[in-house]
Design a protein around this motif. Structure first.
Motif, PDB file in Angstrom:
ATOM      1  N   ASP A  91      90.708  72.458 -33.799  1.00  0.00           N
ATOM      2  CA  ASP A  91      89.666  72.639 -32.980  1.00  0.00           C
ATOM      3  C   ASP A  91      89.766  73.854 -32.118  1.00  0.00           C
ATOM      4  OD1 ASP A  91      87.632  72.516 -31.100  1.00  0.00           O
ATOM      5  OD2 ASP A  91      86.672  70.956 -32.275  1.00  0.00           O
ATOM      6  N   PRO A  92      89.089  74.867 -32.018  1.00  0.00           N
ATOM      7  CA  PRO A  92      89.165  76.170 -31.334  1.00  0.00           C
ATOM      8  C   PRO A  92      89.175  75.755 -29.713  1.00  0.00           C
ATOM      9  CG  PRO A  92      87.248  76.375 -32.272  1.00  0.00           C
ATOM     10  CD  PRO A  92      87.946  75.191 -33.093  1.00  0.00           C
ATOM     11  N   HIS A  93      88.592  74.513 -29.553  1.00  0.00           N
ATOM     12  CA  HIS A  93      88.404  74.037 -28.029  1.00  0.00           C
ATOM     13  C   HIS A  93      89.747  73.188 -27.626  1.00  0.00           C
ATOM     14  CE1 HIS A  93      84.489  76.064 -28.055  1.00  0.00           C
ATOM     15  NE2 HIS A  93      84.344  75.768 -29.101  1.00  0.00           N
ATOM     16  N   ARG A  94      90.592  73.254 -28.282  1.00  0.00           N
ATOM     17  CA  ARG A  94      91.780  72.133 -27.975  1.00  0.00           C
ATOM     18  C   ARG A  94      92.319  72.947 -26.526  1.00  0.00           C
ATOM     19  NH1 ARG A  94      96.780  74.277 -31.514  1.00  0.00           N
ATOM     20  NH2 ARG A  94      96.005  76.027 -31.955  1.00  0.00           N
ATOM     21  N   LYS A  95      92.687  72.011 -25.822  1.00  0.00           N
ATOM     22  CA  LYS A  95      93.101  72.467 -24.205  1.00  0.00           C
ATOM     23  C   LYS A  95      94.401  72.040 -23.991  1.00  0.00           C
ATOM     24  CE  LYS A  95      88.242  71.878 -22.733  1.00  0.00           C
ATOM     25  NZ  LYS A  95      87.348  71.391 -21.890  1.00  0.00           N
ATOM     26  N   HIS A 116      92.417  77.562 -23.897  1.00  0.00           N
ATOM     27  CA  HIS A 116      91.954  76.816 -25.051  1.00  0.00           C
ATOM     28  C   HIS A 116      92.342  77.396 -26.115  1.00  0.00           C
ATOM     29  CE1 HIS A 116      89.178  76.239 -21.556  1.00  0.00           C
ATOM     30  NE2 HIS A 116      88.472  75.449 -22.342  1.00  0.00           N
ATOM     31  N   GLY A 117      92.286  76.962 -27.441  1.00  0.00           N
ATOM     32  CA  GLY A 117      92.793  76.963 -28.462  1.00  0.00           C
ATOM     33  C   GLY A 117      92.448  78.574 -29.103  1.00  0.00           C
ATOM     34  N   ASP A 118      91.080  78.941 -28.567  1.00  0.00           N
ATOM     35  CA  ASP A 118      90.710  80.408 -29.049  1.00  0.00           C
ATOM     36  C   ASP A 118      91.144  81.327 -28.049  1.00  0.00           C
ATOM     37  OD1 ASP A 118      88.985  79.621 -26.777  1.00  0.00           O
ATOM     38  OD2 ASP A 118      87.018  79.701 -27.758  1.00  0.00           O
ATOM     39  N   GLY A 119      91.748  80.940 -26.937  1.00  0.00           N
ATOM     40  CA  GLY A 119      92.429  81.944 -26.103  1.00  0.00           C
ATOM     41  C   GLY A 119      91.859  81.992 -24.773  1.00  0.00           C
ATOM     42  N   LEU A 120      90.594  81.440 -24.882  1.00  0.00           N
ATOM     43  CA  LEU A 120      89.772  81.467 -23.213  1.00  0.00           C
ATOM     44  C   LEU A 120      90.718  80.637 -22.153  1.00  0.00           C
ATOM     45  CD1 LEU A 120      87.248  81.508 -21.463  1.00  0.00           C
ATOM     46  CD2 LEU A 120      86.664  79.144 -22.382  1.00  0.00           C
ATOM     47  N   ARG A 137      85.058  80.626 -15.904  1.00  0.00           N
ATOM     48  CA  ARG A 137      85.741  81.306 -16.895  1.00  0.00           C
ATOM     49  C   ARG A 137      86.420  82.608 -16.582  1.00  0.00           C
ATOM     50  NH1 ARG A 137      83.026  80.351 -22.773  1.00  0.00           N
ATOM     51  NH2 ARG A 137      82.612  77.993 -22.726  1.00  0.00           N
ATOM     52  N   THR A 141      92.703  87.728 -21.266  1.00  0.00           N
ATOM     53  CA  THR A 141      93.017  87.788 -22.594  1.00  0.00           C
ATOM     54  C   THR A 141      94.404  87.537 -22.799  1.00  0.00           C
ATOM     55  OG1 THR A 141      92.885  90.186 -22.932  1.00  0.00           O
ATOM     56  CG2 THR A 141      90.690  88.753 -23.210  1.00  0.00           C
TER      57      THR A 141
END
Length: 507
Positions: A91-95, A116-120, A137, A141
């Motif tokens: 999941d890209p939202h894993r933390k 987060h998994g997507d880099g956030l 947020r 990056t």
């Protein structure tokens, strides 16, 4: 009742030592928080790197589910680590990140900084037990290292990229942690059917050395964060840009392309998505203060400037793109004038000013085509921050006339004064209308602030209420701010966001 209490105490004392969580490295316990479908784990290798595997649906909402490696501390603290996920993940939202938590229940008050998994990267927080989660947020990056910073009642965060240099990411919020708290490393899969794994290298827990700031008012040096906030329900905050110095008072242009703010006497514009600011040409007017705004058609910019030798603020109008020759439209030889509002038809401005014949700041209006200014308020006490309602029928402003700084309104001709907010526990300033006229956002100071003052660097709230008064004001967010945070109209054209500035003392 006393008998049952003694039974509970006896059971607690009788719990075997083996049931206590095992220590891992510098942390006292490794536990799953909340309901997790798969048990997590934590280990530390010979190099001192922690490897944490966690399940759980999320760290969000009113209760959390994740793996937590923690220890108990108190007072000011910085925790930092190099954080990285292992594997592509589901999941890209894993933390994975750093957390301070009041207790080990799923709904505990907390603050964390999460990769987060997507880099956030974001600062997440829950202010009260079992309450909602909020978020700030960052615009960072490629984050490699994170730091969560508790300083007094506030939490901040810093992020390092490939160069490894931690830089303040901007934004802040107060969290009232009581006494000892838990601090440590956290991983959530964001999918309760799986687990995710992250590493935490070069972990450090430090008590920061904070210089005493004898005067936190106007003389204090600050950093600034330009932020936007969703007000449609999610109510999350996003960092547009963090500044090493002071900026103030963002306007949102009518086409949605720019935020305009002032800093060190000049005006700048920056895209709401972030980027490099551009200076706006204002000719000889180079001592602009934080009272500026945009005409309803988006073509013109009103500024309040103090460049003349007497240092009195005067109001000028210039094209939105800038001009070397702004046009003087309102002012006085011996007293200041500060712009705050533009009538919906673009023909009239509203401002606060004091004049030799009066002892108070009052609300004035003047037609841009010419003619004399009109004094619209005469009640004793300071009146400030006038803004026209979108239908042009009323002017809303903040006033001390009742003995408490509250939001009031008058007819556009100055008639029929009416009180709008009535909470004596707060000092309300600078009402700003949503484009559709349905909502008002304003800033609220505490009673530690003098009745007629709106100083910088205080505990403040941004609050919102229906313009028709059908519900009481509610809190959008709490922050360290004040003067410069939201002095001027700053709604996005679609009415979904507001822009504002938060601050941090340089210590």
């Amino acid at each position: 009742m006393g008998r049952n209490w003694f039974c509970v105490l006896a059971l607690a004392l009788a719990a075997p030592a083996a049931a206590q969580p095992a220590r891992v490295g510098d942390f006292q316990r490794s536990v799953d928080i909340g309901k997790v479908g798969k048990t997590g784990a934590a280990v530390r290798d010979a190099a001192g790197t922690y490897r944490i595997t966690g399940g759980g649906a999320n760290i969000w909402g009113s209760e959390d589910a994740f793996r937590y490696l923690s220890t108990v501390r108190s007072g000011d603290l910085h925790i930092e680590a190099d954080v990285a996920f292992l594997g592509a993940g589901k999941d890209p939202h894993r933390k994975a990140g750093l957390m301070i938590r009041q207790n080990l229940t799923p709904g505990s008050p907390y603050a964390d900084v999460m990769l987060h998994g997507d880099g956030l990267v974001s600062l997440q927080y829950r202010e009260v037990q079992d309450g909602p989660t909020h978020e700030i947020r960052s615009n960072a990056t490629g984050a490699k290292r994170l730091r969560l910073e508790r300083e007094g009642a506030y939490v901040f965060f810093s992020v390092a990229g490939a160069d490894g240099v931690l830089r303040h990411a901007g934004g802040n919020t107060p969290i009232g942690f009581a006494g000892p708290y838990h601090v440590g490393l956290a991983v959530s899969a964001h999918d309760d059917a799986v687990t995710e794994t992250a590493t935490f290298a070069n972990v450090a827990l430090r008590v920061p050395t904070l210089a005493h700031v004898p005067d936190t008012g106007y003389p204090a040096a600050v950093e600034s964060t330009l932020e936007v906030m969703d007000v449609t329900g999610a109510e999350s905050r996003r960092v547009v840009r963090h500044f090493d110095g002071k900026i103030e008072a963002p306007n949102w242009t009518r086409d949605g392309q720019w935020l305009i703010y002032n800093s060190k006497g000049l005006l700048y514009r920056i895209p709401p998505a972030g980027g490099t600011p551009d200076a706006i040409e204002t000719g000889p007017q180079r001592k602009n203060n934080n009272d500026h705004g945009i005409s309803p058609d988006g073509r013109w910019l009103a500024i309040s400037d103090q460049s003349q030798a007497d240092d009195h603020s005067r109001i000028y109008v210039l094209p939105i793109g800038g001009s070397k020759t702004p046009r003087l439209v309102a002012g006085h030889a011996s007293t200041p004038s500060y712009w705050h509002g533009w009538s919906p038809d673009g023909r009239t401005i509203a401002y606060t000013a004091t004049r030799p014949e009066t002892n108070d700041f009052d609300i004035y209006a003047k037609d841009l085509a010419g003619g004399a200014e009109r004094r619209l308020s005469t009640a004793p006490g300071l009146d400030d921050g006038p803004e026209y309602s979108p239908d042009g029928r009323h002017i809303y402003f903040n006033s001390a006339r009742s003995g408490a700084m509250q939001i009031w309104r008058i007819g556009a001709d100055g008639s029929d004064p009416e009180q709008v907010t009535r909470d004596p526990a707060w000092r309300d300033w600078f009402p700003h209308f949503s484009p559709d006229g349905k909502w008002i956002v304003f800033i609220s100071f505490g009673l530690d602030v003098a009745l007629g003052d709106h100083p910088p660097n205080r505990d403040v709230m941004l609050r919102i209420m229906p313009a028709d008064g059908s519900a009481r004001p509610r809190v959008l967010t709490r922050l360290f701010g004040g003067q410069g945070t939201i002095n001027v109209p700053s709604w996005s054209p679609d009415g979904k966001q507001i822009a504002f500035v938060s601050y941090r003392l340089v210590r």
